[in-house]
Design an enzyme around this catalytic site. Structure first.
Site: not given
Ligand code: GCU
Length: 415
Positions: A254, A395
């Site tokens: 990320s 995610h």
């Protein structure tokens, strides 16, 4: 046992501050519909501004790469901070019980002389090496790759909620050590806090005293500063006989995946680059405006990028670069981009297309890329020098992702 579990989930700790990705995904303001992706034309990584085409790897290295790097510095991430003179290291060694005798831990503090003549801590990181290695080992290095569990680093930091899916019974850190790799985890907490008000409080205040506010036009934002910190960790690794510093992969999830790509671009000593679900400002193409946009990231995280990047809010077509060229700055070193299918915010397809459109640069070096122009089926890793997979799920940086990265690293760093 609890400690071991904590450590394992800790290794997957990469997203403490990524709050509300799903909430963001539901927000009507952002596009998740492929048919609504605007038409766009990507800048050609092989086209020089004077119209010439890059025809050789030498021309890429001597002319085009420096030019692209400079554009990313001045327009996106900010200029590289300078490296202070007189850096010294302070190393504390221990054998953590949590690692079942498999790992040796070093807490490394990187110190530089301050005006008063005292040494001040620039940053600190944890290095864990396989205990019974026969010689110098390769390593994975990243920001917060290990939850600073490893208690004394940062007591009481809460565990994130997306520590990821774990394969049953798997002890990830032990697996990495068993496979012959060390792990380096940089702690940004005091060095460059991930906070728009406080990001200057650590090393940026030391290097540029008295400055305030968001990064100015070409000033380094937090991503550039974290990337710089990874290079300072690599400086240390070059001095540690337990590590083969020519075989260090830089990796991140990320915001730290964006950082890994930029660290690899700025510092060609990193031998391999891995970005996990890095999204906007990472591997995802800005011009697609799918999920998170340039305007959104600059508004919510004004401290991440340089001031100039803000002039591309709702104005992506005027960017002189796009993120495929960031991926291409890894060349000829192997690079891996990974996505998760339920991570629309990070635009999985845009991440894939950036990897794909980096390929012409690898071709200049005679190196094969993805081997496909279509996004592969779920949970299948493709590619040679440019690797890619899209995993089921959300995610996160999961054990499952790690197993692909270990294989990719084995292929390239152990030949
Ligand atoms: C937010 C941000 C992303 C970032 C993510 C993370 O969702 O919008 O750009 O990648 O946090 O770091 O987890």
């Amino acid at each position: 046992m609890t400690q071991v579990l904590w450590l394992v989930s800790g290794l997957l700790f990469c997203c403490a501050l990524a709050i509300g990705t799903d909430a963001e995904a539901a927000d009507g303001e952002f596009n998740y519909d492929e048919s609504k992706v605007p038409e766009y034309k990507l800048p050609d990584p092989l086209k020089m501004p004077d119209g010439r085409t890059v025809t050789s790897s030498d021309m890429w290295k001597a002319e085009r790469r420096p030019e692209l790097l400079e554009l990313f510095r001045s327009q996106v991430y900010g200029q590289r901070p300078r490296k202070p003179e007189g850096i010294r290291y302070e190393v504390r060694e221990s054998t953590p019980a949590e690692l079942n005798g498999k790992g040796l831990r070093k807490d490394v503090r990187v110190l530089a002389p301050s005006k008063s003549g005292r040494r001040m801590e620039l940053l600190k990181f944890v290095l864990i090496t396989p205990k019974d290695a026969k010689g110098p080992v390769p390593a994975f290095a990243g920001v917060l790759l290990i939850e600073p569990t490893l208690k004394d680093l940062n007591p009481g930091r809460p565990l994130p909620d997306d520590v990821g899916v774990k394969l049953p019974g798997m002890k990830l850190l032990e697996t990495i050590l068993d496979r012959g790799y060390a792990v380096v985890s940089l702690d940004p907490a005091n060095f460059c806090p991930d906070d728009k008000e406080k990001h200057r409080d650590g090393v940026l205040e030391f290097l540029y005293p008295g400055r305030k506010g968001d990064p100015a036009a070409e000033e380094p934002g937090a991503i550039a500063t974290w990337a710089w910190g990874l290079s300072r960790a690599l400086d240390y690794l070059e001095t540690d006989p337990a590590i083969d510093a020519r075989r260090v992969a830089v990796i991140g999830h990320s915001r730290r995946g964006k950082t890994a790509l930029w660290a690899g671009a700025e510092d060609e000593r990193f031998a391999l680059v891995i970005s996990n679900d890095s999204g906007c400002g990472g591997a995802a193409l800005s011009r697609r405006k799918f999920g998170e946009t340039v305007a959104r990231i600059n508004t919510v995280f004004p401290h991440w990028f340089c001031g100039n990047f803000k002039s591309y809010n709702n104005n992506e077509d005027s960017l002189p670069i796009d993120q495929h060229e960031l991926v291409a700055l890894s060349a000829p070193r192997p690079v891996y981009v990974a996505s998760a299918v339920d991570d629309g915010w990070a635009d999985p397809k845009g991440e894939f297309l950036a990897a794909l459109n980096a390929e012409p640069v690898y071709k200049l070096f005679g190196l094969a890329g993805l081997g496909t122009s279509e996004q592969p089926p779920l949970n299948k890793s493709v590619g040679d020098y440019v690797g890619y997979h899209i995993r089921t799920g959300k995610h996160a940086l999961t054990d499952y992702d790690w197993l692909f990265y270990l294989d990719f690293a084995d292929k390239h760093l152990k030949r």
